[in-house]
Design a protein around this motif. Structure first.
Motif, mmCIF file in Angstrom:
data_model
loop_
_atom_site.group_PDB
_atom_site.id
_atom_site.type_symbol
_atom_site.label_atom_id
_atom_site.label_comp_id
_atom_site.label_asym_id
_atom_site.label_seq_id
_atom_site.Cartn_x
_atom_site.Cartn_y
_atom_site.Cartn_z
ATOM 1 N N ALA A 5 6.002 18.004 -47.009
ATOM 2 C CA ALA A 5 7.305 18.295 -46.393
ATOM 3 C C ALA A 5 7.710 19.742 -46.673
ATOM 4 O O ALA A 5 8.219 20.447 -45.789
ATOM 5 C CB ALA A 5 8.354 17.335 -46.932
ATOM 6 N N LEU A 6 7.422 20.182 -47.917
ATOM 7 C CA LEU A 6 7.785 21.551 -48.305
ATOM 8 C C LEU A 6 7.001 22.567 -47.476
ATOM 9 O O LEU A 6 7.558 23.516 -46.918
ATOM 10 C CB LEU A 6 7.497 21.762 -49.799
ATOM 11 C CG LEU A 6 7.898 23.120 -50.360
ATOM 12 C CD1 LEU A 6 9.419 23.238 -50.462
ATOM 13 C CD2 LEU A 6 7.273 23.351 -51.737
ATOM 14 N N SER A 8 5.519 22.150 -44.581
ATOM 15 C CA SER A 8 5.877 22.190 -43.154
ATOM 16 C C SER A 8 7.232 22.843 -42.942
ATOM 17 O O SER A 8 7.437 23.543 -41.945
ATOM 18 C CB SER A 8 5.821 20.793 -42.529
ATOM 19 O OG SER A 8 6.435 19.867 -43.356
ATOM 20 N N SER A 9 8.158 22.680 -43.907
ATOM 21 C CA SER A 9 9.455 23.344 -43.716
ATOM 22 C C SER A 9 9.315 24.854 -43.933
ATOM 23 O O SER A 9 9.997 25.647 -43.283
ATOM 24 C CB SER A 9 10.519 22.756 -44.635
ATOM 25 O OG SER A 9 10.115 22.886 -45.964
ATOM 26 N N LEU A 10 8.382 25.257 -44.840
ATOM 27 C CA LEU A 10 8.161 26.689 -45.049
ATOM 28 C C LEU A 10 7.507 27.320 -43.818
ATOM 29 O O LEU A 10 7.762 28.474 -43.495
ATOM 30 C CB LEU A 10 7.267 26.925 -46.271
ATOM 31 C CG LEU A 10 7.966 26.824 -47.638
ATOM 32 C CD1 LEU A 10 6.964 27.010 -48.764
ATOM 33 C CD2 LEU A 10 9.101 27.835 -47.759
ATOM 34 N N LEU A 12 8.009 26.328 -40.850
ATOM 35 C CA LEU A 12 8.965 26.274 -39.751
ATOM 36 C C LEU A 12 9.721 27.597 -39.592
ATOM 37 O O LEU A 12 10.001 28.023 -38.473
ATOM 38 C CB LEU A 12 9.952 25.127 -40.017
ATOM 39 C CG LEU A 12 10.519 24.432 -38.793
ATOM 40 C CD1 LEU A 12 9.387 23.849 -37.952
ATOM 41 C CD2 LEU A 12 11.494 23.335 -39.220
ATOM 42 N N VAL A 13 10.006 28.253 -40.724
ATOM 43 C CA VAL A 13 10.805 29.489 -40.660
ATOM 44 C C VAL A 13 10.077 30.582 -39.867
ATOM 45 O O VAL A 13 10.612 31.069 -38.864
ATOM 46 C CB VAL A 13 11.180 29.964 -42.084
ATOM 47 C CG1 VAL A 13 11.924 31.296 -42.020
ATOM 48 C CG2 VAL A 13 12.023 28.906 -42.778
ATOM 49 N N THR A 16 9.711 29.622 -36.189
ATOM 50 C CA THR A 16 10.974 29.741 -35.453
ATOM 51 C C THR A 16 11.238 31.204 -35.108
ATOM 52 O O THR A 16 11.630 31.532 -33.985
ATOM 53 C CB THR A 16 12.136 29.187 -36.303
ATOM 54 O OG1 THR A 16 11.767 27.885 -36.722
ATOM 55 C CG2 THR A 16 13.430 29.129 -35.521
#
Ligand SMILES: [Zn+2]
Length: 232
Positions: A5-6, A8-10, A12-13, A16
């Protein structure tokens, strides 16, 4: 699970940001924006090197950089050559604070751009730091010469054959002091200044060859924007 999760969220930035950039919704500050024209006065970033490189296949981006930097540049007509020494996208190099002697040598636009960055961010700051003075004149040994490397009869054409190089022999400071590569390399304060100048040139030119490289360069720094990276 948490790690995934970490990660994939990293991810994402930056994804984006790329998405916003491509769609034109968001642009980074110009020094970091690969598509913004290079302004020589901006502090160099890792993107600066890319912008310099881009000028080699998009010459118009080089002329746009001079306009964005508020500098006029004298563009010269292209001149084909049957000897492998064409002049393409060349300008007369004038320097900003320091004049060139002899005046107005012909160089490719990317060499002029690298020179503008070098003078602004390396040469003048080094002179201020070592001597509390600015460089007013740069003594050069030429830029354009239709010849092979080292003037040999065989082998590849020199970067000088397309005015993509510049040989620097020394500098005159505002207080009248003369600094010569042949005399001052490795000697005292002037030697430390010259070493800093050589290293500074390596940030903006692709090849920088001086006395440390070989005896043929004992009296000058060769600076070029050719394809062979070297800093010596
Ligand atoms: Zn040279």
């Amino acid at each position: 699970m948490f790690l995934r999760a970490l990660v994939s969220s990293l991810l994402l930035v930056p994804l984006t940001l790329v998405g916003l950039y491509v769609t034109g919704i968001w642009r980074p500050p110009p020094p970091w924006d690969p598509l913004a024209p290079l302004d020589f006065r901006d502090p160099p970033t890792p993107v600066t090197r890319w912008k310099l490189a881009r000028m080699e296949w998009q010459p118009e981006s080089c002329f746009a950089a001079f306009a964005a930097s508020g500098m006029t540049v004298a563009r010269l007509p292209d001149r084909p050559s049957e000897l492998g020494c064409p002049l393409e996208d060349t300008v007369r190099l004038t320097g900003e604070g320091a004049s060139l002697a002899p005046a107005g040598p012909v160089v490719t636009c990317p060499v002029a751009a690298a020179w503008a960055l070098f003078e602004h961010h390396a040469l003048q700051p080094a002179a201020e730091r070592h001597f509390g003075s600015r460089v007013t004149r740069v003594h050069h040994l030429g830029t354009y010469a239709c010849r092979n490397v080292y003037g040999r009869a065989e082998g590849r054409r020199s970067e000088h054959a397309t005015a993509n190089a510049l040989d620097i022999a020394g500098f005159t400071l505002g207080k009248g002091q003369e600094i010569r590569v042949v005399r001052d390399w490795g000697e005292g304060e002037a030697g430390a200044f010259l070493r800093e100048v050589r290293d500074g040139a390596c940030r903006f030119f692709r090849a920088v060859l001086g006395p440390d490289y070989n005896a043929a360069h004992r009296d000058h720094f060769h600076l070029d924007r050719g394809p062979w990276p070297r800093c010596s």
